[in-house]
Every structure is written in C-alpha cells, then in structure tokens.
Design a protein around this motif. Sequence first.
Motif, short mmCIF file in Angstrom:
data_model
loop_
_atom_site.label_atom_id
_atom_site.label_comp_id
_atom_site.label_asym_id
_atom_site.label_seq_id
_atom_site.Cartn_x
_atom_site.Cartn_y
_atom_site.Cartn_z
N ALA A 88 0.82 -1.21 0.00
CA ALA A 88 0.00 0.00 0.00
C ALA A 88 0.86 1.27 0.00
CB ALA A 88 -0.97 -0.02 1.18
N PRO A 89 1.86 1.39 0.87
CA PRO A 89 2.72 2.58 0.79
C PRO A 89 3.49 2.66 -0.52
CG PRO A 89 3.02 1.48 2.90
CD PRO A 89 2.18 0.59 2.05
N LEU A 90 3.90 1.52 -1.05
CA LEU A 90 4.59 1.51 -2.34
C LEU A 90 3.66 2.03 -3.43
CD1 LEU A 90 7.03 0.71 -4.13
CD2 LEU A 90 5.96 -1.53 -4.34
N LEU A 91 2.42 1.56 -3.43
CA LEU A 91 1.44 2.00 -4.41
C LEU A 91 1.17 3.50 -4.26
CD1 LEU A 91 -0.49 1.24 -6.67
CD2 LEU A 91 -2.21 0.71 -4.93
N ALA A 92 1.14 4.00 -3.04
CA ALA A 92 0.94 5.44 -2.82
C ALA A 92 2.10 6.25 -3.40
CB ALA A 92 0.79 5.71 -1.32
N GLY A 93 3.31 5.75 -3.24
CA GLY A 93 4.48 6.43 -3.81
C GLY A 93 4.42 6.45 -5.33
N VAL A 94 4.03 5.33 -5.92
CA VAL A 94 3.90 5.26 -7.38
C VAL A 94 2.79 6.20 -7.84
CG1 VAL A 94 3.22 3.74 -9.29
CG2 VAL A 94 4.82 2.92 -7.56
N ALA A 95 1.71 6.28 -7.08
CA ALA A 95 0.60 7.17 -7.43
C ALA A 95 1.06 8.63 -7.47
CB ALA A 95 -0.56 7.00 -6.45
N VAL A 96 1.89 9.03 -6.52
CA VAL A 96 2.40 10.41 -6.50
C VAL A 96 3.21 10.69 -7.76
CG1 VAL A 96 4.01 11.96 -5.32
CG2 VAL A 96 2.36 10.64 -4.00
N VAL A 97 4.07 9.76 -8.14
CA VAL A 97 4.89 9.92 -9.35
C VAL A 97 3.99 9.98 -10.59
CG1 VAL A 97 6.65 8.85 -10.79
CG2 VAL A 97 6.91 8.87 -8.31
N GLU A 98 2.97 9.13 -10.64
CA GLU A 98 2.06 9.12 -11.79
C GLU A 98 1.24 10.41 -11.86
OE1 GLU A 98 1.75 7.11 -14.34
OE2 GLU A 98 3.21 5.65 -13.64
N LEU A 99 0.83 10.92 -10.72
CA LEU A 99 0.11 12.20 -10.70
C LEU A 99 0.99 13.33 -11.22
CD1 LEU A 99 -1.89 11.95 -7.37
CD2 LEU A 99 -2.83 12.08 -9.67
N TYR A 100 2.24 13.35 -10.82
CA TYR A 100 3.20 14.34 -11.32
C TYR A 100 3.35 14.21 -12.84
CZ TYR A 100 7.61 16.80 -12.10
OH TYR A 100 8.58 17.65 -12.58
N GLY A 101 3.47 12.99 -13.32
CA GLY A 101 3.56 12.76 -14.76
C GLY A 101 2.31 13.21 -15.49
N GLY A 102 1.14 12.98 -14.91
CA GLY A 102 -0.11 13.44 -15.50
C GLY A 102 -0.19 14.95 -15.55
N TRP A 103 0.25 15.59 -14.47
CA TRP A 103 0.26 17.05 -14.41
C TRP A 103 1.18 17.61 -15.49
CZ3 TRP A 103 4.15 20.63 -13.43
CH2 TRP A 103 3.73 21.94 -13.20
N LEU A 104 2.37 17.01 -15.65
CA LEU A 104 3.30 17.44 -16.70
C LEU A 104 2.70 17.26 -18.08
CD1 LEU A 104 6.71 16.04 -15.42
CD2 LEU A 104 6.05 18.44 -15.58
N THR A 105 2.02 16.13 -18.30
CA THR A 105 1.43 15.85 -19.60
C THR A 105 0.34 16.88 -19.94
OG1 THR A 105 1.89 13.51 -19.36
CG2 THR A 105 0.21 14.11 -20.97
N LEU A 106 -0.55 17.14 -18.99
CA LEU A 106 -1.62 18.11 -19.23
C LEU A 106 -1.06 19.50 -19.51
CD1 LEU A 106 -4.30 17.07 -16.60
CD2 LEU A 106 -4.42 16.82 -19.08
N ASN A 107 -0.10 19.92 -18.73
CA ASN A 107 0.49 21.23 -18.94
C ASN A 107 1.28 21.29 -20.25
OD1 ASN A 107 -0.14 23.09 -16.66
ND2 ASN A 107 0.57 21.32 -15.52
N GLY A 108 1.85 20.18 -20.65
CA GLY A 108 2.55 20.13 -21.93
C GLY A 108 1.59 20.23 -23.10
N PHE A 109 0.44 19.52 -23.00
CA PHE A 109 -0.56 19.60 -24.07
C PHE A 109 -1.11 21.01 -24.21
CE2 PHE A 109 -1.68 14.86 -23.68
CZ PHE A 109 -0.87 14.53 -24.76
N GLU A 110 -1.31 21.66 -23.10
CA GLU A 110 -1.85 23.02 -23.12
C GLU A 110 -0.77 24.07 -23.37
OE1 GLU A 110 -3.94 23.30 -19.42
OE2 GLU A 110 -5.46 21.84 -20.04
N GLU A 111 0.46 23.60 -23.58
CA GLU A 111 1.61 24.45 -23.89
C GLU A 111 1.90 25.50 -22.82
OE1 GLU A 111 1.20 25.88 -27.87
OE2 GLU A 111 1.33 23.86 -28.71
N ARG A 112 1.60 25.16 -21.57
CA ARG A 112 1.97 26.04 -20.46
C ARG A 112 3.43 25.84 -20.06
NH1 ARG A 112 -2.58 25.16 -16.11
NH2 ARG A 112 -3.62 23.80 -17.57
N ILE A 113 3.95 24.66 -20.37
CA ILE A 113 5.37 24.37 -20.13
C ILE A 113 5.97 23.76 -21.39
CG2 ILE A 113 5.22 24.07 -17.62
CD1 ILE A 113 5.08 21.06 -18.07
#
Length: 130
Positions: free
Chosen positions: A49-74
């Motif tokens: 469970a803690p391992l999955l939570a750590g992976v979830a944080v990394v995946e959320l960061y990756g999702g945030w980067l992807t969305l901001n990249g699509f919208e050309e904010r970064i």
Amino acid sequence: AELKHGRVCMLATVGWIATDSGLRFAGDMFQNVSTIEAHNKMLEAGVMAPLLAGVAVVELYGGWLTLNGFEERIKREAGDFFIGKQVLPKDPEQERLMRLKEIENGRLAMLAFSGICTQAVLTNSAWPFL
C-alpha cells in the motif's frame, strides 16, 4: 509511453537480478523470499500500500506534466520529468545519440524483464536459471 516503460524495465531487470543475487532490504520480512513470491509476501506484510501510494504520486506528477505540456503552459519533450537533463551531452548530435541509446536499451530491458519473469516461473529457480 515506450520511454517510460523502458526506464521502468531497466530498473526492474537490475532489481530482479540484484534480488536473486542476494541483495535484500534490512528487516526480517524481506529475508528468505524469492522474487517469484515477493509480491504476495509483501502484500501480506502490508508493504504494498505505501509503495502504491508512492507510485501514485509519481504518476500524478507525470499526469500534471502531460496536461500542462498539451496546453503548452510548459515546454516539455516526451519522457522529460525535469530531472537529469544536466547529465546529457551539450552537443546536439551527442545528445541525440544518448537519447537513441536510452530508447534502445529500454527496448532491450523490456524483452529482458519479460524473459526473466517467464524463465523464473517456468524453472521455479533464481537467476541465472542454471
């Protein structure tokens, strides 16, 4: 996706071989567990469970980067998590070669990890499966 999965498989291949070679985390729950049994044993011990939570944080960061990249904010290239760029060569041709090496090694690692998992289960033995 290929770059991300290649990076994960490079780490997973090294991790599997290191574990089968005897490297373990400290603690009784990590001792005397084969790589084949590791998932179920760690699930029983409550480690996943803690391992999955750590992976979830990394995946959320990756999702945030992807969305901001699509919208050309970064300004972001595929596989760029804004860490590690300082180790790439400064020469554009050398950087291109380094990126090519990473994708090719990632592809090899995906095949290697698939083979290691299959061979371990089929032979019910540790790496190098002799």
